[in-house]
Write an enzyme that holds these catalytic residues in place. Structure first.
Site, short mmCIF file in Angstrom:
data_model
loop_
_atom_site.label_atom_id
_atom_site.label_comp_id
_atom_site.label_asym_id
_atom_site.label_seq_id
_atom_site.Cartn_x
_atom_site.Cartn_y
_atom_site.Cartn_z
N HIS A 89 0.82 -1.21 0.00
CA HIS A 89 0.00 0.00 0.00
C HIS A 89 0.85 1.27 0.00
O HIS A 89 0.63 2.19 -0.76
CB HIS A 89 -0.85 0.02 1.29
N GLU A 130 4.34 -11.69 -20.82
CA GLU A 130 4.97 -11.59 -19.50
C GLU A 130 5.35 -12.97 -18.97
O GLU A 130 5.88 -13.10 -17.87
CB GLU A 130 4.07 -10.84 -18.52
N ASP A 155 6.67 -9.03 -14.70
CA ASP A 155 6.51 -10.48 -14.59
C ASP A 155 7.48 -11.23 -15.50
O ASP A 155 7.98 -12.29 -15.12
CB ASP A 155 5.06 -10.88 -14.92
N CYS A 187 4.46 -2.26 -21.10
CA CYS A 187 3.80 -1.59 -19.97
C CYS A 187 4.43 -2.00 -18.65
O CYS A 187 3.98 -1.58 -17.59
CB CYS A 187 2.30 -1.88 -19.98
C1 PEP Z 1 4.05 -6.58 -15.73
O1 PEP Z 1 4.01 -7.72 -15.29
O2 PEP Z 1 5.07 -6.07 -16.21
C2 PEP Z 1 2.86 -5.73 -15.68
C3 PEP Z 1 2.82 -4.55 -16.27
O3 PEP Z 1 1.79 -6.19 -14.99
P1 PEP Z 1 1.65 -6.15 -13.38
O4 PEP Z 1 2.79 -5.34 -12.86
O5 PEP Z 1 0.31 -5.57 -13.12
O6 PEP Z 1 1.76 -7.60 -13.05
MG MG Z 2 2.12 -8.69 -14.86
#
Ligand code: PEP
Ligand code: MG
Length: 577
Positions: free
Chosen positions: A189, A431, A455, A502
């Site tokens: 958090h 990922e 990931d 992302c």
């Molecule tokens: C990632 O795994 O890079 C991603 C953008 O998703 P999250 O961080 O929400 O798992």
């Molecule tokens: Mg992810």
């Protein structure tokens, strides 16, 4: 001088004295033979003050963070008016005729224990909130200051075991340079709030930080997750100079935030943002994001007692899409499981939740949940540029099955006469290494890829992304991860498709030259990084970066890769961290 490695929670550099924050225990005494009427009036007045404070915190949270974080405080406000709880207090007050403090606390503790024992995890989790409110009211009754920064006179770095959402929101930002916690990871958090607030933060630094002497100077490097205790003057000077350079560059970059990012030789990737709700959307637009590369829809499902309905989701998605008009918005379908649980969704306990029934895997066995979301997304798409993306894809058959549900929802809506945009692009997150390795197969079936390096790094390196002990391994600069990124981009281009990113790497200044060199089509990052990365891209030449990326991919270690970029692209090194 001592270096302590924690987890990078929120980028930025802070240099200043330690302020050790410990939640003080309230001492609640009992006085016999008190007038119940007077005591009740004292409580009513304290509750009113508490409501005022909570409203302020709520509004502050709304402005400074995501709506999902702010909603916690709506529950707190409700607790101050809970009729059942207040009835119990009144009865006990009549019966015991003591001062109000021990009675109110006793009733709240009892109430919290009842919630904690409930079979509904949402209500069980609210038990901590009841105690949070009880402590606030008691502090008001006893006249004890409430903010973690109470008593703080000079700008300092807060060091604590952990910080609750209330603690983090209540920090007096004019006196807080950053914070460092012994507990916590990137996804705690406090870390999420820190990123929203733009404060440097290091989490998971271990108990060692709790014994740092108050007033001792420390350096917090939030981007690297490093704490330097008692640094020498030369180290302080280096960090200070660097922090000032970064600040000036950020101010300069914001002036051109709304201009496109085109390299010197004409390559123009899209620079977008990762958001979770409409307040994030507004922030992203302000920082010049050209769209949304990742809408994390799971926030909509969290901190509530039941699943959001199709209508609720439709309203939420529509509000976000409206902020972006015709700009592209990539909506990621529910990514729950792993470390993200839904209290009302009973799932079998798993030995390795990150390797379990997570994200798309869950959606495919719960078509009711999946279809509700897809229908809401399709409905919200009218008049906008919505794209749908599936997380945690490992195989081609998963993609095909997921696409079947999209088509099924399209047919249903058509039959019901409900409009939706035609030609919505459907893509996947890459990922899981399996998807990266088979990107040339998956590329035929999808419209785009978006690489989730958070990931992808953890699964490629078999290193937990939230574990400080293996942070050096779950690093997206690992040559193995970079090679997978290269292959995914190339595979998509073979079919005339596009690849975005992302994961956190997309917002790393040192990575931008490499990603430009590899031909990444879309960069998506936290809103404050958008102008910085755009400015950096404008300084690059994509052909030179291609050669640099080829050289980097031959390196053996993350340090060698980073050093190479630092040497060859000083503009990237200048805004690093
Ligand atoms: C990632 O795994 O890079 C991603 C953008 O998703 P999250 O961080 O929400 O798992
Ligand atoms: Mg992810």
């Amino acid at each position: 001088m001592k270096k302590i490695q924690g987890v990078a929670s929120s980028r930025g550099i802070a240099i200043g004295p330690v302020f050790q924050f410990r939640r003080s225990e309230l001492v609640i005494g009992t006085c016999e033979n008190q007038d119940p009427f007077t005591e009740w009036k004292r409580l009513e007045s304290a509750l009113e003050t508490a409501r005022g404070q909570i409203t302020q915190v709520y509004e502050k949270a709304l402005k400074e963070t995501d709506q999902s974080q702010a909603e916690i405080f709506q529950f707190h406000a409700m607790m101050t008016e809970d009729a059942d709880l207040l009835e119990r207090v009144k009865n006990l007050l009549e019966e015991r005729r003591t001062n109000i403090e021990p009675i109110y606390m006793e009733v709240c503790q009892g109430y919290a224990s009842e919630l904690a024992a409930m079979d509904n995890e949402y209500f069980a989790a609210r038990s901590a909130d009841v105690l949070d409110v009880a402590n606030r009211v008691e502090r008001i009754l006893l006249g004890v200051a409430e903010s973690p920064t109470a008593g703080l006179k000079v700008p300092s770095i807060i060091v604590a075991d952990d910080l609750t959402p209330s603690d983090t929101i209540l920090l007096d930002k004019s006196l807080v340079l950053g914070f460092c916690t012994a507990q916590g990871s990137t996804t705690s958090h406090a870390a999420i709030l820190a990123r929203g607030l733009g404060l440097a933060a290091v989490g998971g630094a271990g108990n060692e930080v709790l014994s740092l002497a108050p007033g001792m100077t420390i350096i917090l490097d939030g981007g690297k997750g490093v704490v330097i205790a008692d640094p020498d003057q030369a180290t302080i000077a280096t960090y200070r100079q660097h922090a000032e350079q970064v600040r000036l560059l950020q101010v300069e970059a914001q002036k051109h935030a709304h201009e496109p990012a085109i390299t010197r030789d004409g390559f123009k990737p899209e620079v977008s943002s990762n958001i979770g709700d409409v307040s994030g959307a507004k922030k992203a637009v302000g920082f010049g994001a050209e769209g949304v590369g990742l809408l994390r829809t799971e926030f909509l499902y969290m901190d509530r007692p039941s699943m959001p309905t199709e209508e609720e989701q439709y309203q939420a998605y529509k509000a976000i899409l409206q902020e972006f008009g015709q700009m592209p918005v990539v909506l990621r379908t529910l990514d729950i499981g792993g470390d993200k649980e839904l209290p009302y969704l009973k799932m079998e306990p798993e030995m390795n939740p990150f390797l379990g029934v997570r994200a798309l895997r869950l959606c495919l066995i719960r078509p009711d949940i999946f279809k509700t979301q897809l229908r809401a997304a399709l409905r919200a798409s009218v008049g906008h540029n919505l794209k749908i993306m599936f997380p945690m894809v490992a195989t081609l058959s998963e993609v095909r099955e997921a696409k079947k549900y999209v088509n099924l929802c399209r047919e249903e809506l058509k039959k019901e006469g409900i409009p939706f945009a035609e030609n919505i692009e459907v893509g996947i997150m890459v990922e899981i290494p399996a998807a990266a390795v088979c990107a040339d197969i998956l590329g035929r079936e999808v419209d785009f890829f978006s690489i989730g390096t958070n990931d992808l790094s953890q699964y490629t390196m078999a290193a937990d992304r939230g574990n400080a002990g293996v942070a050096h391994l779950s690093d997206a600069f690992q040559p193995s991860v970079l090679r997978l990124i290269r292959d995914v981009i190339n595979a998509s281009h073979k079919y005339g498709k596009w690849t975005g990113m992302c994961g956190e790497l997309a917002g790393e200044p040192l990575a931008a030259p490499l990603l430009v060199g590899l031909g990444l089509d879309e960069f998506s990052m936290s809103p404050p990084m958008v102008p910085v990365i755009k400015a950096l891209i404008r300084t690059l030449d994509s052909k030179e970066m291609k050669a640099l990326a080829e050289e980097a991919l031959e390196k053996e270690t993350v340090e060698e890769v980073r050093d190479l970029v630092r040497r060859r692209v000083p503009a990237a090194a200048a805004v690093e961290g």
